[in-house]
Design an enzyme around this catalytic site. Structure first.
Site, PDB file in Angstrom:
ATOM      1  N   LYS A   1       0.838  -1.211   0.000  1.00  0.00           N
ATOM      2  CA  LYS A   1       0.000   0.000   0.000  1.00  0.00           C
ATOM      3  C   LYS A   1       0.870   1.258   0.000  1.00  0.00           C
ATOM      4  O   LYS A   1       0.674   2.161  -0.819  1.00  0.00           O
ATOM      5  CB  LYS A   1      -0.933   0.023   1.230  1.00  0.00           C
TER       6      LYS A   1
ATOM      7  N   ARG B   1      11.013  -1.998  11.372  1.00  0.00           N
ATOM      8  CA  ARG B   1       9.980  -1.490  12.277  1.00  0.00           C
ATOM      9  C   ARG B   1       9.781  -2.517  13.387  1.00  0.00           C
ATOM     10  O   ARG B   1       9.741  -3.708  13.104  1.00  0.00           O
ATOM     11  CB  ARG B   1       8.666  -1.349  11.498  1.00  0.00           C
TER      12      ARG B   1
ATOM     13  N   ARG C   1      -0.920  -9.032  13.573  1.00  0.00           N
ATOM     14  CA  ARG C   1      -1.444  -8.044  12.616  1.00  0.00           C
ATOM     15  C   ARG C   1      -2.239  -8.721  11.499  1.00  0.00           C
ATOM     16  O   ARG C   1      -3.266  -8.204  11.061  1.00  0.00           O
ATOM     17  CB  ARG C   1      -0.287  -7.213  12.050  1.00  0.00           C
TER      18      ARG C   1
ATOM     19  N   ARG D   1     -10.094   0.546   8.438  1.00  0.00           N
ATOM     20  CA  ARG D   1      -9.673  -0.824   8.688  1.00  0.00           C
ATOM     21  C   ARG D   1     -10.718  -1.598   9.472  1.00  0.00           C
ATOM     22  O   ARG D   1     -10.466  -2.744   9.846  1.00  0.00           O
ATOM     23  CB  ARG D   1      -8.366  -0.831   9.483  1.00  0.00           C
TER      24      ARG D   1
ATOM     25  N   ARG E   1      11.197  -5.824   5.371  1.00  0.00           N
ATOM     26  CA  ARG E   1      10.986  -4.371   5.208  1.00  0.00           C
ATOM     27  C   ARG E   1      11.938  -3.583   6.102  1.00  0.00           C
ATOM     28  O   ARG E   1      12.130  -3.914   7.269  1.00  0.00           O
ATOM     29  CB  ARG E   1       9.538  -4.014   5.563  1.00  0.00           C
TER      30      ARG E   1
END
Ligand code: ADP
Ligand code: ADP
Ligand code: ZN
Length: 217
Positions: free
Chosen positions: A13, A160, A171, A88, A127
């Site tokens: 995204k 992160r 998540r 969400r 990431r």
């Protein structure tokens, strides 16, 4: 034009948001970025959001809705915006519909990035993000030119905290339980556009180009 990006963590995204912003010239509103900034600044919002973000849980609706609408009221959103990571939950989607309705406008496209779970995990666990400017990279798929250093600003690039494997499991569960029902919500409203998010960044961007060219007034 009002556009929303819908997809699980790691779907791409944020990566594609940059492309859409350049394509359509609308501001990018990312709730994840907003929460991370507030947490860094240790604002009241940041302190409230931190306990949820750290655990990989969704931040409660009333907190999230408040920050999004405050941002959407700003002058630069007068001709539309790109929502990344909001709504969400169904309650957030209903609040957004009511907010838009009151302003005689609507969501034009909900772009769903569809990616299988094994690929999501590979993307999220690799990431890396810049601690200064928030630019996103990937250890294998999109590395920085110099290891550990942001190409854009020279800042330090790191993982992160909520991208650790055990947080990712939480998540993804949150996504399945609370966010995935939005797919049907927007399909019923005939604004869901599903894109194959498994492909390369460039191939996904090309699908978006085709979608927005075809939908131009
Ligand atoms: P999201 O905002 O949906 O969580 P990101 O845009 O941050 O996802 O992408 C997650 C990770 O996957 C990042 O490290 C990014 O560099 C990488 N990535 C994004 N799109 C692709 C793609 N099409 N192919 C391979 N890696 C990608
Ligand atoms: P990703 O798409 O990779 O999961 P984001 O950066 O969009 O990551 O979100 C990071 C975290 O911020 C989420 O795990 C959640 O705690 C919080 N968050 C972001 N958007 C929302 C939202 N719309 N509602 C509730 N919590 C949110
Ligand atoms: Zn940077």
């Amino acid at each position: 034009m009002n556009v929303m990006l819908l997809g699980p963590p790691g779907a791409g995204k944020g990566t594609q948001a940059a492309h859409i912003v350049a394509l359509l010239g609308i501001p990018h509103i990312s709730t994840g970025d907003a929460f991370r900034l507030a947490i860094r600044e240790q604002s009241v919002l940041g302190v409230r959001a931190k306990e949820f973000v750290d655990q990989g849980l969704l931040v409660p609706d009333e907190i999230t809705i408040g920050i999004v609408f405050e941002r959407c009221e700003k002058e630069d959103c007068a001709h539309g915006f790109l929502l990344d990571g909001f709504p969400r939950t169904i309650a957030q989607a209903q609040a957004l519909d009511a907010w838009l309705h009151k302003r005689h406008t609507q969501l034009d496209h909900v772009v769903q990035l569809h990616v299988d779970t094994d690929i999501l995990i590979e993307r999220i666990t690799g990431r890396i993000v810049c601690a200064s400017c928030g630019a996103t990279y990937h250890r294998h798929f999109a590395p920085t030119r110099t290891a550990g250093v942001c190409d854009a600003c020279g800042g330090v690039v790191m993982s992160r905290a909520d991208d650790a494997k055990e947080k990712v499991v939480v998540r993804l569960q949150e996504y399945e339980e609370k966010t995935a029902p939005l797919i049907e919500y927007y399909r019923e409203r005939h604004i869901l556009r599903t894109i194959d998010g498994k492909r390369s960044k460039e191939e996904v961007a090309a699908q978006l180009d085709a979608l927005f060219v075809c939908s131009a007034p």
